[in-house]
Design a protein around this motif. Sequence first.
Motif, PDB file in Angstrom:
ATOM      1  N   LEU A  73       0.880  -1.199   0.080  1.00 16.72           N
ATOM      2  CA  LEU A  73      -0.101   0.102   0.097  1.00 16.72           C
ATOM      3  C   LEU A  73       0.891   1.438  -0.037  1.00 16.72           C
ATOM      4  CD1 LEU A  73      -2.829   1.476   0.126  1.00 16.72           C
ATOM      5  CD2 LEU A  73      -2.648   1.071   2.732  1.00 16.72           C
ATOM      6  N   ARG A  74       1.939   1.117   0.831  1.00 12.67           N
ATOM      7  CA  ARG A  74       2.927   2.286   0.617  1.00 12.67           C
ATOM      8  C   ARG A  74       3.616   2.661  -0.784  1.00 12.67           C
ATOM      9  NH1 ARG A  74       8.297   2.448   4.444  1.00 12.67           N
ATOM     10  NH2 ARG A  74       8.965   4.613   3.890  1.00 12.67           N
ATOM     11  N   LEU A  75       3.905   1.553  -1.432  1.00  9.37           N
ATOM     12  CA  LEU A  75       4.394   1.709  -2.697  1.00  9.37           C
ATOM     13  C   LEU A  75       3.201   2.392  -3.610  1.00  9.37           C
ATOM     14  CD1 LEU A  75       6.429   1.679  -5.064  1.00  9.37           C
ATOM     15  CD2 LEU A  75       5.551  -0.779  -5.478  1.00  9.37           C
ATOM     16  N   ARG A  76       1.744   1.993  -3.551  1.00  6.75           N
ATOM     17  CA  ARG A  76       0.737   2.463  -4.466  1.00  6.75           C
ATOM     18  C   ARG A  76       0.818   4.206  -3.873  1.00  6.75           C
ATOM     19  NH1 ARG A  76      -1.332  -2.595  -3.002  1.00  6.75           N
ATOM     20  NH2 ARG A  76      -2.592  -1.737  -1.606  1.00  6.75           N
ATOM     21  N   THR A  77       0.501   4.217  -2.531  1.00  9.52           N
ATOM     22  CA  THR A  77       0.467   5.771  -2.380  1.00  9.52           C
ATOM     23  C   THR A  77       1.416   6.572  -2.744  1.00  9.52           C
ATOM     24  OG1 THR A  77      -0.598   4.942  -0.109  1.00  9.52           O
ATOM     25  CG2 THR A  77       0.104   7.157  -0.295  1.00  9.52           C
ATOM     26  N   MET A  78       2.600   6.119  -2.893  1.00  5.70           N
ATOM     27  CA  MET A  78       3.837   7.127  -3.293  1.00  5.70           C
ATOM     28  C   MET A  78       3.655   7.222  -4.750  1.00  5.70           C
ATOM     29  SD  MET A  78       6.968   5.962  -0.824  1.00  5.70           S
ATOM     30  CE  MET A  78       8.322   7.000  -1.771  1.00  5.70           C
ATOM     31  N   THR A  79       3.486   6.127  -5.375  1.00  2.78           N
ATOM     32  CA  THR A  79       3.408   6.211  -7.011  1.00  2.78           C
ATOM     33  C   THR A  79       2.324   6.978  -7.388  1.00  2.78           C
ATOM     34  OG1 THR A  79       4.402   3.859  -7.127  1.00  2.78           O
ATOM     35  CG2 THR A  79       3.345   4.826  -9.009  1.00  2.78           C
TER      36      THR A  79
ATOM     37  N   SER B 184       9.864  12.801  -1.036  1.00  4.84           N
ATOM     38  CA  SER B 184      10.369  12.664   0.246  1.00  4.84           C
ATOM     39  C   SER B 184       9.449  12.923   1.345  1.00  4.84           C
ATOM     40  CB  SER B 184      11.710  13.558   0.425  1.00  4.84           C
ATOM     41  OG  SER B 184      12.400  13.505  -0.625  1.00  4.84           O
ATOM     42  N   LEU B 185       8.636  13.822   1.184  1.00  3.29           N
ATOM     43  CA  LEU B 185       7.648  14.254   2.175  1.00  3.29           C
ATOM     44  C   LEU B 185       6.590  13.179   2.312  1.00  3.29           C
ATOM     45  CD1 LEU B 185       6.546  16.243   4.252  1.00  3.29           C
ATOM     46  CD2 LEU B 185       5.237  17.344   2.478  1.00  3.29           C
ATOM     47  N   VAL B 186       6.034  12.502   1.238  1.00  5.90           N
ATOM     48  CA  VAL B 186       5.370  11.478   1.180  1.00  5.90           C
ATOM     49  C   VAL B 186       5.993  10.345   1.822  1.00  5.90           C
ATOM     50  CG1 VAL B 186       3.868   9.977  -0.193  1.00  5.90           C
ATOM     51  CG2 VAL B 186       3.922  12.217  -0.881  1.00  5.90           C
ATOM     52  N   TRP B 187       7.083   9.895   1.304  1.00  5.97           N
ATOM     53  CA  TRP B 187       7.823   8.728   2.169  1.00  5.97           C
ATOM     54  C   TRP B 187       7.943   8.974   3.561  1.00  5.97           C
ATOM     55  CZ3 TRP B 187      12.380   8.046   4.675  1.00  5.97           C
ATOM     56  CH2 TRP B 187      12.670   6.763   4.635  1.00  5.97           C
ATOM     57  N   VAL B 188       8.022  10.104   4.001  1.00  2.00           N
ATOM     58  CA  VAL B 188       8.216  10.283   5.382  1.00  2.00           C
ATOM     59  C   VAL B 188       6.889   9.965   6.143  1.00  2.00           C
ATOM     60  CG1 VAL B 188       8.922  11.901   7.231  1.00  2.00           C
ATOM     61  CG2 VAL B 188      10.293  11.723   5.151  1.00  2.00           C
ATOM     62  N   ILE B 189       6.044  10.797   5.503  1.00  2.00           N
ATOM     63  CA  ILE B 189       4.701  10.642   6.013  1.00  2.00           C
ATOM     64  C   ILE B 189       4.013   9.231   6.009  1.00  2.00           C
ATOM     65  CG2 ILE B 189       2.229  11.577   5.871  1.00  2.00           C
ATOM     66  CD1 ILE B 189       3.302  14.134   4.912  1.00  2.00           C
ATOM     67  N   SER B 190       4.102   8.726   4.843  1.00  3.53           N
ATOM     68  CA  SER B 190       3.873   7.299   4.910  1.00  3.53           C
ATOM     69  C   SER B 190       4.550   6.198   5.846  1.00  3.53           C
ATOM     70  CB  SER B 190       3.772   6.867   3.446  1.00  3.53           C
ATOM     71  OG  SER B 190       5.374   6.759   2.795  1.00  3.53           O
ATOM     72  N   ARG B 191       5.846   6.555   5.820  1.00  2.00           N
ATOM     73  CA  ARG B 191       6.599   5.695   6.825  1.00  2.00           C
ATOM     74  C   ARG B 191       5.968   6.105   8.414  1.00  2.00           C
ATOM     75  NH1 ARG B 191      11.561   3.099   7.011  1.00  2.00           N
ATOM     76  NH2 ARG B 191      12.504   3.260   9.059  1.00  2.00           N
ATOM     77  N   SER B 192       5.736   7.366   8.502  1.00  2.00           N
ATOM     78  CA  SER B 192       5.152   7.504   9.909  1.00  2.00           C
ATOM     79  C   SER B 192       3.896   6.835  10.139  1.00  2.00           C
ATOM     80  CB  SER B 192       5.181   9.036  10.216  1.00  2.00           C
ATOM     81  OG  SER B 192       4.408   9.333  11.384  1.00  2.00           O
TER      82      SER B 192
END
Length: 566
Positions: A40-46, A236-244
């Motif tokens: 789901l994280r990859l789909r959100t970032m993509t 980068s912002l999406v990656w940090v937010i999704s990671r959190s």
Amino acid sequence: MTALHGRSRLALRRRRLRLWWLRFSQPVLGPFRSRWRSSLRLRTMTITASITTVMIFVAGVFILTNVGDDLYSSRRDQALADSARATLAAQSVLDSSNATDRARLTTLVDSVRRAVLDTSSSSMIYLRRQPGQVDVSDAPVDSNTSQSLVDAVTDDLSESLRDTDAPQHWQPVSVPDETGVSGPGIAVGSTLSFPSGVGNYDLFIGYNFSDTEESLNAIQRTLLITTIGLLALIISLVWVISRSVFRPIRAAADASHRLAAGDSDARMPLQNDEHFDVLSENFNNMAGTLQARITELDELSDMQQRFVSDVSHELRTPLTTIRLASEVLRGQQDAMDPSQGRAVEVLGTQIDRFETLLGDLLEISRYDAGRITLETEPTNLVALARDVIDGIQPLSKSMIELRPIGGYGTVDVDARRIRRIISNLVGNAAEHGEGRPVVVTIDSNAAAVAVTVRDWGVGLKAEDIERVFDRFWRADPARKRTFGGTGLGLAIAREDAAVHGGLLEAWSRPGEGANFRLTLPRGDASAFVSPLPLIPDDVSIEETDPGTTGGWLRRPFRRVWKERTK
């Protein structure tokens, strides 16, 4: 025929193209597609990156288009104003002259050209007599400062100057700069009136817009760099937010995975968020409840196993005493009347059955406790099956036939347990075969050896096949037992097969009999295909039959059984 042949060739080309695309896309897109479905994280970032890229691209195109139009319009208006000033200056020189002869008119042309060069910001000038006028012998010849401007002037621009009353006309052209490199620009045309009846001349001034193009290119580069930086920042912002955001989900997945793997102490840590903390507390409460319930069930299971084992052992002593008393009574059977003799005979038979039941209970308790040790030895299954059939045939009303297609080689198994499986299967087939023949088939391949026991008795329903290996289950409780079973035979047989890494399966259909298949792998084969079909060749295959939707490929159950009994 030609049309059919053409369609066939077209279909063949499409099939080849589809196969080529599959071969190309599978190694390239396969890992990404698999990761896309599972993350789901990859789909959100993509998706976020794609939408952001499209929005920035549309905004960039809009900005560049408007900025380019504004720059071009501003530069064009400057060129038109500059050309108008130069034209007025040149016409003023003409109006103040009274030249009549060719020499003075030629000098006048030079004065006009200097006036244009002094007034205009461009050095590209083209002055020519307007076409379509009456020839005048004293008219000055055409002059220019740039041959490229002469080549760039089109007939349309000339006709516009001749046919319309507008003071200026222009057209986009390609003109060279100081270094000789061609760039965008415009050619502005206007009309000059010469004195002494010479007529009208067309004045063309070329303007180079290379500086405007360079400015637009600089804006494009700046916008591109800004776009890349902005996109990297957003990703980068999406990656940090999704990671959190996904950290609590990963924690829950990790805790549930550990819990499913048998770690009863797995708990989900708090996430410093009121909603996720509620999830963590509920998950931990559920895990604690499951742990308590599992511990309780384990204790009950251990108590049950100990109870069965202890009772079976404790019953051995009185059973031995009863057997001794039965043997004493049997020794005096000749002095008894017939009714007493019959009672002594029944007593001995039931003692034998009771002893068999105790043995089966002890064996099943060993399986439940995981305390099974295999004593393997090279065994010929054909010879073993023949011995079993020779022992059961005198007690059976059915004719038992052995068909050894293969399996003559030896296989390392626990002969006692395999003999017990085959004895149980052949005994059940003879008991339920309604007096019809029973066929035992043996075959082998490089990975496995299989034994099937086929009868043509009453058969079983589909729901009964699912329970045929349950403990103490009987399809027909009212049926009289010829061989005196305990209800644990097939359950123990399946455990015996599983501990060897093999598989015991059943097929049956009402009115068409049953077929049981035992498949044993050779050595430590990680996968095997049974050499014998589960569904007999003499029946029609239906969609509801077991094995019709799959294959005969099986993984050995030895590892599964070992993990279960740890």
